[in-house]
Design an enzyme around this catalytic site. Structure first.
Site, short mmCIF file in Angstrom:
data_model
loop_
_atom_site.label_atom_id
_atom_site.label_comp_id
_atom_site.label_asym_id
_atom_site.label_seq_id
_atom_site.Cartn_x
_atom_site.Cartn_y
_atom_site.Cartn_z
N LYS A 53 1.17 -1.13 0.02
CA LYS A 53 0.03 -0.27 -0.06
C LYS A 53 0.54 1.29 0.31
O LYS A 53 2.54 1.85 0.41
CB LYS A 53 -0.82 -0.23 1.17
N GLY A 66 -18.95 8.43 -2.13
CA GLY A 66 -18.26 8.47 -3.33
C GLY A 66 -17.73 7.51 -4.26
O GLY A 66 -19.26 6.60 -4.21
N GLY A 115 -18.46 3.52 -2.63
CA GLY A 115 -20.05 3.35 -1.62
C GLY A 115 -21.25 4.02 -3.30
O GLY A 115 -22.92 3.64 -2.95
#
Ligand code: GLU
Length: 410
Positions: free
Chosen positions: A96, A210, A213
């Site tokens: 990440k 966003g 969602g």
């Protein structure tokens, strides 16, 4: 978030009877890169990339641009990525990255320079067979396209397999943008079926309307007419409508006006994020950021299920409390894995020089997530553990199996 992720792995490892050495192996990160990016106008930002585990394949995971990005958070998210890829059966490791920046406070030119310098700072450590980054919070295909262009410029690589989440014109995959939300719909459907709860209509509230969602809401609306969205918020707050919200219309308003707290429609009232968490619904969908349910608000949750579309949205204390109350948490490493599954398909297409039709992407996404959901929920029932612990157990068994078979070959 780091402590939560690590404690969950430690607990699962102890229950599986792993040695302390194996547990340490699962917690440690293989490499951490931290550097500073300086733009030509003098602005400086801290940048990170953590490579957690590569036993199953090249590191894979997004890059987020957010003011709160820091070494610990990136380490937690990289760890979750290794668990995620393993839990859904992808031949990929976990990594990440992020930059501590608020992308809304810099210009388009600065954003491009930042994206390119991020790649330049990591050029030795990333690449199609080493570490393949992707979008995450506040990064999208535009940012990824700049990154790929910089990668090509610096290395000459033309495969486009260095990053996923690219625009379609630039080697991206159909279905990638919607993949995380789409995956959430598939996983929720499978969970409801697995637990014999699929015949009844359900109500849902979404925190974080966003990219993830809103796709979740729209695909749910299209595929499941008996799932009713009754509340949605973004960071400004949002709306509650007991008779149901139209996800498409809500998304349209959000795109045009930015703030869901200003969305005014008949039969709906404005709510805060705290009120959304407190809404009485069947499924609470957490699609915003990490640690949104903690010891401070855990007792306000009134949902039967929580779908973790964000990474790490529930703190450890809250997790224990909610599980104990009988709330079913559908873990992030499964619920939001649709993104990395389609990233994997994008990478395969780039490597093969192919471009697959959307129907094939959907079919493969369905296969990965249906199999993973059934496997995880069966394991949870069989071992009398939470779905989170089942997912982590399956993942760590896969990682250790491959590590051990390699050791034997040496
Ligand atoms: N950022 C996404 C995640 O947290 C996607 C990662 C990817 O596609 O590599 O799963």
């Amino acid at each position: 978030m780091l402590k939560t992720a690590q404690d969950l792995i430690r607990r699962a490892g102890e229950r599986l009877g792993l040695t302390p050495g194996d547990i340490e192996y699962l917690l440690k990160t293989e490499a951490e890169h931290e550097f500073e990016i300086e733009l030509t106008d003098g602005k400086r930002f801290k940048a990170f990339r953590t490579q957690h585990n590569s036993v199953l394949g090249p590191y894979k995971g997004g890059i987020r641009f957010h003011p709160e990005v820091g070494a610990e958070e990136v380490r937690a998210l990289a760890t979750l990525m290794s668990i995620k890829t393993a839990a859904v059966g992808l031949p990929l490791g976990g990594g990440k990255g992020g930059v501590a920046v608020n992308p809304r406070e810099i210009s388009r030119e600065e954003l491009e320079e930042l994206s390119r310098k991020y790649v330049a700072g990591l050029i030795e450590h990333i690449g199609p067979d080493k570490d393949i980054p992707a979008p995450d919070v506040n990064t999208d295909s535009r940012v990824i396209d700049w990154m790929v262009a910089e990668y090509e410029k610096l290395t000459g690589d033309k495969t486009k397999a260095s990053f996923t989440g690219k625009s379609i014109e630039n080697g991206g995959s159909l279905g990638r943008e919607a993949a995380t939300g789409h995956g959430g719909v598939i996983v929720l459907r499978e969970v409801l079926e697995e637990l014999g709860d699929s015949a009844q209509p359900i109500t849902m509230a979404i925190q974080g309307f966003g990219n993830v969602g809103s796709y979740f809401g729209e695909i749910a609306e299209k595929d499941h007419p008996n799932w009713r969205l009754v509340a949605a918020t973004d960071s400004s707050g949002g709306v509650y409508s007991p008779n149901g919200l139209d996800a498409k219309e809500t998304d349209k308003f959000k795109r045009e006006n930015g703030r869901l707290a200003e969305y005014k429609i008949a039969g709906a009232r404005t709510i805060t994020n705290d009120e959304l968490i407190n809404t009485e619904v069947d499924v609470l969908v957490l699609a915003a950021l990490g640690d949104v349910i903690t010891e401070h608000n855990m007792d306000t949750v009134r949902a039967r299920y929580i779908l973790e579309l964000a990474n790490g949205p529930i703190s450890e204390k809250a997790y224990d409390y909610l599980i104990q109350k009988g709330i079913i948490i559908i873990p992030d490493v499964l619920a939001n894995a649709g993104g990395v599954v389609v990233s994997y398909l994008e990478w395969l297409q780039n490597k093969a020089g192919e471009h697959w039709p959307e129907a094939r992407i959907t079919q493969e996404l369905e296969q990965y997530l249906t199999a993973a959901t059934r496997h995880i929920f069966k394991r949870a029932v069989q071992d009398k553990i939470s779905p989170t612990e089942a997912a982590i157990s399956i993942a760590i068994e896969r990682i250790l199996k491959v590590r051990d078979s390699r050791r034997q070959q040496r």
